[in-house]
Design an enzyme around this catalytic site. Structure first.
Site: not given
Length: 337
Positions: A295, A328
């Protein structure tokens, strides 16, 4: 420079080709939201400014619809709004919602009674939290159906990490499944509630998953039972302990499970934003194939630079939070021959 260009620049030394970006819808995607609560309104920070809001278009429609109704109930009750400083929402695909009310005062039975009345009126569940204390109008567990190519159930509580974008989770699962070649057994670190453990158990012979959060372990156990899975084992082990277990050391938390009996073909990592520790980097070097979900493109690039024996064989971006700097990454690293 936008976040896609920036992220590609960070990894182009390791992967010079164009990277596909999966774009989220711009509204209604957040199934998990956290707000401050002040002066009778929800608050959030945008571009360094505190905003007072009554609803949020980015949120799951059930959450956005609930927000003003709940705010009225809170503001009408002195007991509920006194020293309330944070309100969190979690919703599933069945429009069930858990609301967490977090206080700068000790929650008690009187507050729970008032919350139970509100929960019944609004058809929600409410969790009350203060320092070292938690009360709930229910068992605080939310069941979710993930509509991937092969749908499956997961569970979460207000104390577990859960992917917040309801549109992107099935797509991420589908992509990871498509990335798997030559599966034998899988070792997963940071498994959470089982977002990848559960679907990948249908591809791998055996899965061994680790996670430090007790509530996440409880949710994983529930998901294993609900999905009728028999080839997932799990334990609360640190990365150092996983390394030792792979050389034969036994821990009581393994409940007799021996990692030396596994034939691991893949390692799956989904770490926090801080990325991989040096201990995990050392562990990674034991594996031929690494599924790395990140992330944070900056820590991802830093970690890949340390894995000098590996190359990125597959990678895609997921723009989970449009109009923000967050991105992401879903990728596969393969050890160079």
């Amino acid at each position: 420079m936008n976040k896609l260009e920036n992220s590609h620049n960070l990894i182009k030394t390791f992967y010079p080709d164009p990277v596909k970006t999966n774009i989220s819808p711009a509204s209604g995607f957040r199934s998990r939201c956290e707000f401050g609560y002040r002066n009778g309104s929800y608050t959030m920070v945008s571009n360094g400014q505190k905003l007072y809001i009554s609803k949020l278009d980015l949120a799951h429609p059930a959450i956005s619809e609930l927000m003003p109704k709940l705010s009225i109930k809170i503001n009408d009750s002195y007991l509920l709004h006194k020293k309330l400083f944070q309100v969190n929402f979690r919703a599933n695909n069945f429009n069930k919602i858990i609301v967490s009310l977090i206080y700068h005062k000790e929650v008690n039975v009187e507050l729970l009674t008032e919350s139970s009345r509100i929960a019944k009126d609004l058809n929600i569940e409410i969790v009350l939290r203060s320092k070292k204390k938690l009360l709930s109008t229910s068992n605080e567990i939310l069941e979710e159906l993930i509509n991937s190519n092969n749908p499956f159930y997961l569970y979460q509580t207000d104390q577990t990490f859960f992917q917040p974008n309801r549109y992107m989770v099935p797509r991420m699962v589908n992509l990871v499944e498509s990335f798997i070649k030559g599966p034998k057994d899988l070792l997963e670190l940071y498994c959470g509630c089982g977002t990848f453990s559960i679907p990948l158990s249908r591809i791998f012979n055996k899965v061994f998953a680790t996670e430090n959060n007790r509530k996440s372990m409880m949710c994983l156990d529930m998901a294993i039972s609900k999905n009728n899975i028999s080839n997932i084992k799990y334990s609360r082990l640190s990365c150092d302990e996983v390394s030792e277990a792979m050389t034969g050391r036994l821990f009581n938390r393994l409940k007799g499970e021996k990692l030396v009996d596994y034939n691991f073909s893949h390692l799956l990592l989904d770490p926090p934003r801080s990325g991989l520790t040096d201990d995990v980097i050392s562990l990674v070097n034991r594996f031929e194939n690494v599924i790395y979900i990140s992330c944070n493109p900056e820590t991802y690039a830093k970690d890949v630079s340390k894995l000098t024996d590996y190359k990125i064989s597959k990678i895609e971006f997921f723009d989970q939070f449009v109009n923000t700097n967050h991105l992401e990454i879903v990728s596969v690293l393969q050890k160079s021959k």
